[in-house]
Write a protein that holds these residues in place. Sequence first.
Motif, mmCIF file in Angstrom:
data_model
loop_
_atom_site.group_PDB
_atom_site.id
_atom_site.type_symbol
_atom_site.label_atom_id
_atom_site.label_comp_id
_atom_site.label_asym_id
_atom_site.label_seq_id
_atom_site.Cartn_x
_atom_site.Cartn_y
_atom_site.Cartn_z
ATOM 1 N N GLU A 1 0.831 -1.207 0.000
ATOM 2 C CA GLU A 1 0.000 0.000 0.000
ATOM 3 C C GLU A 1 0.867 1.260 0.000
ATOM 4 N N LYS A 2 1.931 1.248 0.772
ATOM 5 C CA LYS A 2 2.834 2.396 0.829
ATOM 6 C C LYS A 2 3.492 2.642 -0.520
ATOM 7 N N ASN B 1 0.981 4.075 -3.046
ATOM 8 C CA ASN B 1 0.713 5.494 -2.824
ATOM 9 C C ASN B 1 1.876 6.375 -3.271
ATOM 10 N N ARG C 1 -8.473 0.172 -6.816
ATOM 11 C CA ARG C 1 -7.054 0.390 -7.135
ATOM 12 C C ARG C 1 -6.862 0.483 -8.652
ATOM 13 N N GLN D 1 -7.772 3.867 -9.827
ATOM 14 C CA GLN D 1 -6.726 4.853 -9.552
ATOM 15 C C GLN D 1 -5.636 4.794 -10.627
#
Length: 168
Positions: free
Chosen positions: A54-55, A58, A117, A120
Amino acid sequence: FNRGMFLLTIKCDHEQPDEIADLGCRDLQISHDMDVEIVDQGIETGWGCVNRAEKLFNVYLVRIRGYLLLLELGFPDDSQAMEHLNEIQELFAAEKRKLMQPRGSSSLFMEVGPAGRMQQIEAELAKYHLIKGDLDTAATIAARMLFEDEYIFVDAQLQVMKILQLYT
């Protein structure tokens, strides 16, 4: 990264725009090198396992948006946006494969599911193609989420609607 973006966006307002542009480009390169180095060191030392995917996702998203902004401002395409788009798609695919395994899970999908996701990623990919003048590809990417996804993030919806308005 932020300082590099700042320097590049204000370079025309400075007495020495070429020097400021060089500094901005150098900062962006340093941030890219550090992203790779931090991930490599993290793997070696075993840290950062919690929500690592996730990090990374992002960080890639922020970088992509920054490079797209530079393209919109007329900076030459140095392939950084597409490189990060490829990296984020590879990360998405690897994390989605984890879901297919027995008891599979991924930190990437804990708060936002695979469809979200993908939205995005596709919103930024469609924007990239729009900036590059490939409206057909941008519209094809944009239309997918409108037809296939039950819910759509507002940011993604705004981006795809803008593209589809241009397409019609």
